[in-house]
Design a protein around this motif. Structure first.
Motif, short mmCIF file in Angstrom:
data_model
loop_
_atom_site.label_atom_id
_atom_site.label_comp_id
_atom_site.label_asym_id
_atom_site.label_seq_id
_atom_site.Cartn_x
_atom_site.Cartn_y
_atom_site.Cartn_z
N PRO A 1 9.42 120.40 95.31
CA PRO A 1 9.31 121.84 95.58
C PRO A 1 10.25 122.25 96.71
O PRO A 1 10.52 121.46 97.62
CB PRO A 1 7.84 122.01 96.02
N ARG A 2 10.75 123.46 96.63
CA ARG A 2 11.68 123.96 97.66
C ARG A 2 11.03 123.98 99.04
O ARG A 2 11.63 123.63 100.03
CB ARG A 2 12.14 125.37 97.30
N GLN A 3 9.80 124.40 99.08
CA GLN A 3 9.09 124.48 100.36
C GLN A 3 8.20 123.25 100.51
O GLN A 3 7.34 122.99 99.67
CB GLN A 3 8.23 125.75 100.42
N GLN A 4 8.45 122.48 101.54
CA GLN A 4 7.66 121.29 101.79
C GLN A 4 6.30 121.68 102.37
O GLN A 4 6.19 122.59 103.17
CB GLN A 4 8.39 120.35 102.75
N GLN B 1 5.12 117.87 88.77
CA GLN B 1 6.36 118.41 89.33
C GLN B 1 7.58 117.90 88.54
O GLN B 1 8.57 118.60 88.40
CB GLN B 1 6.49 118.06 90.81
N ARG C 1 7.68 120.07 85.61
CA ARG C 1 8.16 121.40 86.00
C ARG C 1 9.69 121.47 85.97
O ARG C 1 10.27 122.48 85.60
CB ARG C 1 7.63 121.75 87.38
#
Length: 148
Positions: free
Chosen positions: A93-96, A51, A54
Protein backbone atom coordinates in the motif's frame (compact mmCIF):
# COMPACT_ATOMS: atom_id res chain seq x y z
CA UNK A 1 -0.08 -18.05 27.00
CA UNK A 2 2.53 -15.91 25.28
CA UNK A 3 3.63 -15.25 21.71
CA UNK A 4 6.60 -17.59 22.19
CA UNK A 5 4.10 -20.45 22.74
CA UNK A 6 2.49 -19.83 19.33
CA UNK A 7 5.66 -18.93 17.46
CA UNK A 8 6.39 -20.60 14.14
CA UNK A 9 9.12 -20.20 11.55
CA UNK A 10 7.78 -18.01 8.81
CA UNK A 11 8.68 -17.24 5.23
CA UNK A 12 10.00 -13.83 4.36
CA UNK A 13 10.45 -12.02 1.09
CA UNK A 14 12.52 -8.99 0.10
CA UNK A 15 11.14 -5.69 -1.14
CA UNK A 16 12.61 -6.05 -4.62
CA UNK A 17 11.65 -9.70 -5.12
CA UNK A 18 9.22 -10.46 -7.95
CA UNK A 19 5.67 -10.27 -6.63
CA UNK A 20 4.81 -13.43 -8.60
CA UNK A 21 7.27 -15.22 -6.27
CA UNK A 22 5.27 -13.88 -3.32
CA UNK A 23 2.06 -15.22 -4.89
CA UNK A 24 3.68 -18.64 -5.34
CA UNK A 25 4.91 -18.70 -1.74
CA UNK A 26 1.46 -17.77 -0.47
CA UNK A 27 -0.17 -20.54 -2.51
CA UNK A 28 2.41 -23.31 -2.02
CA UNK A 29 2.75 -22.77 1.73
CA UNK A 30 -0.89 -21.88 2.43
CA UNK A 31 0.11 -18.60 4.06
CA UNK A 32 -2.20 -15.67 4.88
CA UNK A 33 0.58 -13.21 4.12
CA UNK A 34 4.32 -12.75 4.07
CA UNK A 35 6.77 -10.81 6.17
CA UNK A 36 8.58 -8.37 3.90
CA UNK A 37 12.13 -7.69 5.06
CA UNK A 38 14.54 -4.90 4.16
CA UNK A 39 18.15 -5.38 3.07
CA UNK A 40 19.20 -5.99 6.68
CA UNK A 41 16.63 -8.76 7.16
CA UNK A 42 14.53 -6.61 9.50
CA UNK A 43 10.74 -6.66 9.08
CA UNK A 44 9.61 -3.81 6.85
CA UNK A 45 5.92 -4.66 6.57
CA UNK A 46 3.42 -7.48 6.27
CA UNK A 47 2.13 -8.30 2.79
CA UNK A 48 -1.31 -9.90 3.04
CA UNK A 49 -2.28 -12.17 0.17
CA UNK A 50 -5.18 -9.85 -0.60
CA UNK A 51 -2.72 -7.08 -1.41
CA UNK A 52 -1.05 -9.31 -4.02
CA UNK A 53 -4.48 -9.83 -5.59
CA UNK A 54 -5.12 -6.09 -5.48
CA UNK A 55 -2.07 -5.52 -7.68
CA UNK A 56 -3.10 -8.25 -10.16
CA UNK A 57 -6.83 -7.58 -10.48
CA UNK A 58 -7.54 -4.79 -12.97
CA UNK A 59 -8.66 -1.59 -11.31
CA UNK A 60 -11.86 -1.45 -13.34
CA UNK A 61 -12.88 -4.86 -11.91
CA UNK A 62 -12.20 -3.67 -8.39
CA UNK A 63 -14.17 -0.47 -8.94
CA UNK A 64 -17.12 -2.20 -10.63
CA UNK A 65 -17.45 -5.94 -9.87
CA UNK A 66 -20.03 -6.28 -12.67
CA UNK A 67 -17.21 -5.67 -15.16
CA UNK A 68 -15.31 -8.70 -13.82
CA UNK A 69 -18.26 -10.87 -14.83
CA UNK A 70 -18.11 -9.81 -18.50
CA UNK A 71 -14.47 -10.91 -18.92
CA UNK A 72 -14.46 -14.33 -20.60
CA UNK A 73 -13.24 -17.27 -18.55
CA UNK A 74 -10.06 -17.83 -20.57
CA UNK A 75 -8.88 -14.29 -19.87
CA UNK A 76 -10.17 -14.28 -16.30
CA UNK A 77 -8.04 -17.34 -15.51
CA UNK A 78 -4.87 -15.48 -16.49
CA UNK A 79 -5.25 -12.32 -14.40
CA UNK A 80 -2.12 -13.14 -12.37
CA UNK A 81 -0.07 -12.57 -15.52
CA UNK A 82 -0.38 -8.88 -14.65
CA UNK A 83 2.19 -9.51 -11.91
CA UNK A 84 4.99 -10.34 -14.36
CA UNK A 85 7.92 -7.96 -13.98
CA UNK A 86 6.50 -6.28 -10.87
CA UNK A 87 8.08 -6.26 -7.42
CA UNK A 88 6.82 -6.78 -3.89
CA UNK A 89 7.51 -3.09 -3.28
CA UNK A 90 4.89 -2.27 -5.94
CA UNK A 91 2.31 -4.49 -4.21
CA UNK A 92 2.57 -2.61 -0.92
CA UNK A 93 0.00 0.00 0.00
CA UNK A 94 1.14 3.56 -0.71
CA UNK A 95 0.56 4.62 2.86
CA UNK A 96 2.38 2.53 5.43
CA UNK A 97 0.48 1.57 8.54
CA UNK A 98 1.58 0.39 11.95
CA UNK A 99 3.90 -2.59 11.60
CA UNK A 100 2.45 -5.64 13.40
CA UNK A 101 5.50 -6.66 15.41
CA UNK A 102 5.94 -7.54 19.05
CA UNK A 103 8.17 -9.53 21.35
CA UNK A 104 7.92 -13.17 22.53
CA UNK A 105 6.41 -12.10 25.87
CA UNK A 106 3.23 -10.61 24.34
CA UNK A 107 0.03 -12.23 25.58
CA UNK A 108 -2.58 -13.67 23.24
CA UNK A 109 -4.80 -10.68 23.95
CA UNK A 110 -1.98 -8.32 22.97
CA UNK A 111 -1.46 -10.33 19.78
CA UNK A 112 -5.18 -10.31 19.00
CA UNK A 113 -5.42 -6.56 19.60
CA UNK A 114 -2.42 -5.94 17.35
CA UNK A 115 -3.88 -8.11 14.57
CA UNK A 116 -7.24 -6.38 14.86
CA UNK A 117 -5.78 -2.88 14.95
CA UNK A 118 -3.43 -3.44 12.00
CA UNK A 119 -5.83 -5.73 10.09
CA UNK A 120 -2.99 -8.18 9.69
CA UNK A 121 -3.39 -11.98 9.61
CA UNK A 122 0.02 -12.38 11.22
CA UNK A 123 2.38 -10.71 13.65
CA UNK A 124 6.16 -10.76 13.32
CA UNK A 125 7.94 -11.66 16.55
CA UNK A 126 11.25 -9.97 17.24
CA UNK A 127 13.82 -11.27 19.68
CA UNK A 128 16.95 -9.72 21.10
CA UNK A 129 18.35 -6.97 18.97
CA UNK A 130 15.13 -6.68 16.97
CA UNK A 131 15.97 -9.89 15.08
CA UNK A 132 13.05 -11.71 13.44
CA UNK A 133 12.54 -15.03 15.21
CA UNK A 134 9.21 -16.07 13.69
CA UNK A 135 5.57 -15.15 13.47
CA UNK A 136 2.17 -15.85 14.96
CA UNK A 137 -0.68 -16.36 12.52
CA UNK A 138 -4.33 -15.63 13.11
CA UNK A 139 -5.07 -19.30 12.63
CA UNK A 140 -2.55 -20.39 15.29
CA UNK A 141 -3.89 -17.79 17.71
CA UNK A 142 -7.54 -18.78 17.20
CA UNK A 143 -6.79 -22.52 17.27
CA UNK A 144 -5.02 -22.19 20.60
CA UNK A 145 -7.53 -19.82 22.22
CA UNK A 146 -10.58 -21.78 21.05
CA UNK A 147 -9.05 -25.04 22.30
CA UNK A 148 -9.33 -23.39 25.67
Amino acid sequence: MRARDLLADFSTIQLDSPVIDAARMLAEQGLPGLIVVDDDGSPFTILPGTQVLRLAVPGYCQDDPALARVVDEAHADTFLNALDGRTVREALPRQQHELPVTDPDATVLELAALMARTRSPLVAILGDGRRLIGAVTLRALLDRVLAG
